[in-house]
Design an enzyme around this catalytic site. Structure first.
Site, PDB file in Angstrom:
ATOM      1  N   GLY A  46       0.841  -1.191   0.000  1.00  0.00           N
ATOM      2  CA  GLY A  46       0.000   0.000   0.000  1.00  0.00           C
ATOM      3  C   GLY A  46       0.870   1.232   0.000  1.00  0.00           C
ATOM      4  O   GLY A  46       2.036   1.181   0.417  1.00  0.00           O
ATOM      5  N   GLN A  51       3.308   9.906   1.032  1.00  0.00           N
ATOM      6  CA  GLN A  51       4.561   9.138   1.091  1.00  0.00           C
ATOM      7  C   GLN A  51       5.456   9.384  -0.119  1.00  0.00           C
ATOM      8  O   GLN A  51       6.629   9.027  -0.099  1.00  0.00           O
ATOM      9  CB  GLN A  51       4.265   7.636   1.209  1.00  0.00           C
ATOM     10  CG  GLN A  51       3.635   7.253   2.548  1.00  0.00           C
ATOM     11  CD  GLN A  51       3.405   5.762   2.627  1.00  0.00           C
ATOM     12  OE1 GLN A  51       2.412   5.254   2.119  1.00  0.00           O
ATOM     13  NE2 GLN A  51       4.323   5.046   3.248  1.00  0.00           N
ATOM     14  N   CYS A 104       6.156   0.294   7.881  1.00  0.00           N
ATOM     15  CA  CYS A 104       5.796   1.394   6.988  1.00  0.00           C
ATOM     16  C   CYS A 104       6.993   1.779   6.139  1.00  0.00           C
ATOM     17  O   CYS A 104       8.108   1.896   6.655  1.00  0.00           O
ATOM     18  CB  CYS A 104       5.347   2.589   7.836  1.00  0.00           C
ATOM     19  SG  CYS A 104       4.914   4.027   6.858  1.00  0.00           S
ATOM     20  N   LEU A 105       6.750   1.987   4.840  1.00  0.00           N
ATOM     21  CA  LEU A 105       7.827   2.373   3.928  1.00  0.00           C
ATOM     22  C   LEU A 105       8.431   3.722   4.315  1.00  0.00           C
ATOM     23  O   LEU A 105       9.569   4.011   3.970  1.00  0.00           O
ATOM     24  CB  LEU A 105       7.290   2.432   2.493  1.00  0.00           C
ATOM     25  CG  LEU A 105       6.836   1.094   1.901  1.00  0.00           C
ATOM     26  CD1 LEU A 105       6.033   1.318   0.635  1.00  0.00           C
ATOM     27  CD2 LEU A 105       8.028   0.194   1.615  1.00  0.00           C
ATOM     28  N   HIS A 146      -4.282   1.917   7.687  1.00  0.00           N
ATOM     29  CA  HIS A 146      -2.924   2.480   7.737  1.00  0.00           C
ATOM     30  C   HIS A 146      -2.774   3.593   6.689  1.00  0.00           C
ATOM     31  O   HIS A 146      -2.241   4.668   6.979  1.00  0.00           O
ATOM     32  CB  HIS A 146      -1.912   1.341   7.511  1.00  0.00           C
ATOM     33  CG  HIS A 146      -0.484   1.753   7.518  1.00  0.00           C
ATOM     34  ND1 HIS A 146       0.411   1.304   8.471  1.00  0.00           N
ATOM     35  CD2 HIS A 146       0.242   2.544   6.689  1.00  0.00           C
ATOM     36  CE1 HIS A 146       1.613   1.824   8.218  1.00  0.00           C
ATOM     37  NE2 HIS A 146       1.529   2.569   7.146  1.00  0.00           N
ATOM     38  N   GLU A 147      -3.271   3.342   5.465  1.00  0.00           N
ATOM     39  CA  GLU A 147      -3.116   4.334   4.384  1.00  0.00           C
ATOM     40  C   GLU A 147      -3.947   5.586   4.655  1.00  0.00           C
ATOM     41  O   GLU A 147      -3.497   6.704   4.394  1.00  0.00           O
ATOM     42  CB  GLU A 147      -3.492   3.736   3.027  1.00  0.00           C
ATOM     43  CG  GLU A 147      -2.652   2.555   2.562  1.00  0.00           C
ATOM     44  CD  GLU A 147      -1.161   2.747   2.712  1.00  0.00           C
ATOM     45  OE1 GLU A 147      -0.680   3.900   2.664  1.00  0.00           O
ATOM     46  OE2 GLU A 147      -0.460   1.750   2.913  1.00  0.00           O
ATOM     47  N   HIS A 150      -2.310   7.892   6.916  1.00  0.00           N
ATOM     48  CA  HIS A 150      -1.292   8.720   6.257  1.00  0.00           C
ATOM     49  C   HIS A 150      -1.897  10.021   5.723  1.00  0.00           C
ATOM     50  O   HIS A 150      -1.243  11.061   5.721  1.00  0.00           O
ATOM     51  CB  HIS A 150      -0.653   7.968   5.081  1.00  0.00           C
ATOM     52  CG  HIS A 150       0.516   7.103   5.450  1.00  0.00           C
ATOM     53  ND1 HIS A 150       1.628   7.600   6.088  1.00  0.00           N
ATOM     54  CD2 HIS A 150       0.750   5.778   5.271  1.00  0.00           C
ATOM     55  CE1 HIS A 150       2.509   6.615   6.280  1.00  0.00           C
ATOM     56  NE2 HIS A 150       1.985   5.496   5.797  1.00  0.00           N
TER      57      HIS A 150
HETATM   58 ZN    ZN Z   1       2.885   3.661   5.943  1.00  0.00          ZN
END
Ligand code: ZN
Length: 176
Positions: A46, A51, A104-105, A146-147, A150
């Site tokens: 995702g 991000q 998380c990226l 989670h997204e 963000h």
């Molecule tokens: Zn994340």
């Protein structure tokens, strides 16, 4: 399509409330295509627009939900499904919650245990501006929560009951 740079903490864009999309123009299509490519290359399951440094309410999710295995059999491999959602909103959530380990990226080198709603209903728009609804549960529901966090400047590290450095490959995978 172009790979975009994934921003990491403490980049301020990750803490900003992202703006709703108002025009479904060519720039948006390019952003979405780039986000899909960037998510796949990372690899992740995702990605939210902040991000990649863009403060707009756009998320992409690609995840293969595992089917329940019959007794004594391996779970069937399911093809990953791609979701693109613009201005997503959670309209309904289950009372039941689940704990799970997330990474998380945008927060390299940390995973943590986070409590999420077990099932949610979402409303938003597809990439062409047509309204869409979704019902998701389990891991897929976790990824969407989670997204959407963000888009509101919230990181999983704000919600985690415990944080640690991943010790195994498995712990480090499925980042979002
Ligand atoms: Zn994340």
């Amino acid at each position: 399509m172009t790979l975009r740079n994934i921003v990491t903490v403490p980049e301020p864009v990750l803490r900003r409330k992202a703006r709703p999309v108002t025009t479904f123009d060519k720039n948006l299509q390019t952003l979405i295509d780039d986000m899909i490519e960037t998510m796949r290359a990372a690899p992740g399951v995702g990605l939210a627009a902040p991000q990649v440094g863009v403060s707009q309410r756009v998320i992409v999710v690609e995840y293969a939900e595992e089917e329940e295995a019959e007794e004594g059999q391996e779970p069937k491999k399911v093809e990953p499904r791609l979701y693109v959602m613009v201005n997503p909103e959670i309209v309904k959530a289950s009372i039941e919650t689940e704990m799970g380990v997330e990474g998380c990226l945008s927060v390299p080198g940390l995973v943590g245990e986070v409590e999420r709603k077990q099932a949610i209903q979402l409303r938003g728009y597809n990439r062409h501006g047509q309204p869409m609804k979704l019902k998701v549960k389990g891991w897929l529901a976790r990824i969407f929560q989670h997204e959407i966090d963000h888009l509101n400047g919230v990181l999983f590290t704000d919600l985690a009951t415990q944080l640690w450095q991943p010790q195994t490959e498995e712990e480090a995978e499925d980042r979002v």
